[in-house]
Design an enzyme around this catalytic site. Sequence first.
Site, PDB file in Angstrom:
ATOM      1  CE  LYS A  52      36.233  15.392  75.700  1.00 35.63           C
ATOM      2  NZ  LYS A  52      34.793  15.070  75.636  1.00 35.63           N
ATOM      3  CD  GLN A  96      32.762  11.842  75.061  1.00 35.36           C
ATOM      4  OE1 GLN A  96      33.539  12.468  75.772  1.00 35.36           O
ATOM      5  NE2 GLN A  96      32.354  12.292  73.887  1.00 35.36           N
ATOM      6  CG  ASP A 119      30.868  18.399  78.782  1.00 30.56           C
ATOM      7  OD1 ASP A 119      31.890  18.853  78.231  1.00 30.56           O
ATOM      8  OD2 ASP A 119      30.592  17.186  78.840  1.00 30.56           O
TER       9      ASP A 119
END
Length: 304
Positions: A52, A96, A119
């Site tokens: 990412k 994460q 997200d």
Amino acid sequence: MPQILDGTSIAAEIKAEVAEEVKALTAQGIRPGLAAVLVGNVAASEIYVRSKVKTCAELGLFSEMITPPESVTTQEMLALITELNAREDIDGILIQLPLPDHVDAKLLLDSVSPDKDVDGFHPVNAGRLQAGRPALAPCTPAGVIQILKRSGIPISGQHAVVVGRSDIVGEPAAMLLLQENATVTICHSKTRDLASITRQADILVAAIGRPGFIHPEMVKPGATIIDVGINRITDPGEFDRFFAGNPKRAETFAKRGSTIVGDVDPHAFEVAGAYTPVPGGVGPLTIAMLMANTVRAAKMRRGH
Ligand SMILES: NC(=O)c1ccc[n+]([C@@H]2O[C@H](COP(=O)([O-])OP(=O)(O)OC[C@H]3O[C@@H](n4cnc5c(N)ncnc54)[C@H](OP(=O)(O)O)[C@@H]3O)[C@@H](O)[C@H]2O)c1
């Protein structure tokens, strides 16, 4: 022959558009920025976060990787998120998953500012999505919509059946399909006679987490299949069931002792009008949409 919906090239197209937008914003003095928080040393998470961060660099976004130790407390994480929420140079915050068991993951995800929740996991964004308001939508389901739209697959008026109702894939995918005016049915583990419902689908989205679960007889001939599943298989019998007569796969399997299969039995693709392969279908869209969400968050936060 069914149409193969090539997620890799669609993701490349989206990333190129994001890079253009970043260039234009940077010229106005706004450089979108992503903070990626990686706790501890989970090897798979490390690979995801690094890719990412690398994609941010490729597309011109600012990024910062923050790596608290495995022993970090919920309080320390809360303090970090509060600081990131307040930082002007950070538009997106990514925590994460999975987090260590001793930290309160839900509390932490809920403490990310909804405006920086790239997200799309925050309940405020889930609510905005349900209410049909502008929202940061979870990346994988947002990618599903992009695949359909950019492949010229009509959504409006079609019957979309989504198998799976998780917060991060199935449910938001259903909401996004509804926003695109599909007639949506959501199925899950308690659904009775699943095959009779999936056979009605013009668009069948499989987000179940079970290798090759959707069989050919569960698919309406000519349907579009979106296979979100990513399952690693190691059993030779299972391999043969899905990939017998596929020399390319056999080579990978022999070399690595494993291969990836989606939630759809590859034989079902033969019945379809179009489908996303695994790998190379939905998977590549997730990072592309994370980048797109970060740029969107940067613009929304500034009232653009
Ligand atoms: N491509 C990507 O980038 C990406 C991103 C995220 C996830 N994935 C993959 O997508 C898949 C789904 O992920 P997830 O996080 O949504 O999984 P999840 O949280 O485990 O949810 C699975 C869903 O499938 C339903 N289900 C399980 N067994 C079923 C059955 N026998 N019949 C009908 N429905 C059944 C469950 O129903 P209940 O709610 O009733 O339990 C649940 O809603 C996984 O393979 C995952 O690896 C891919």
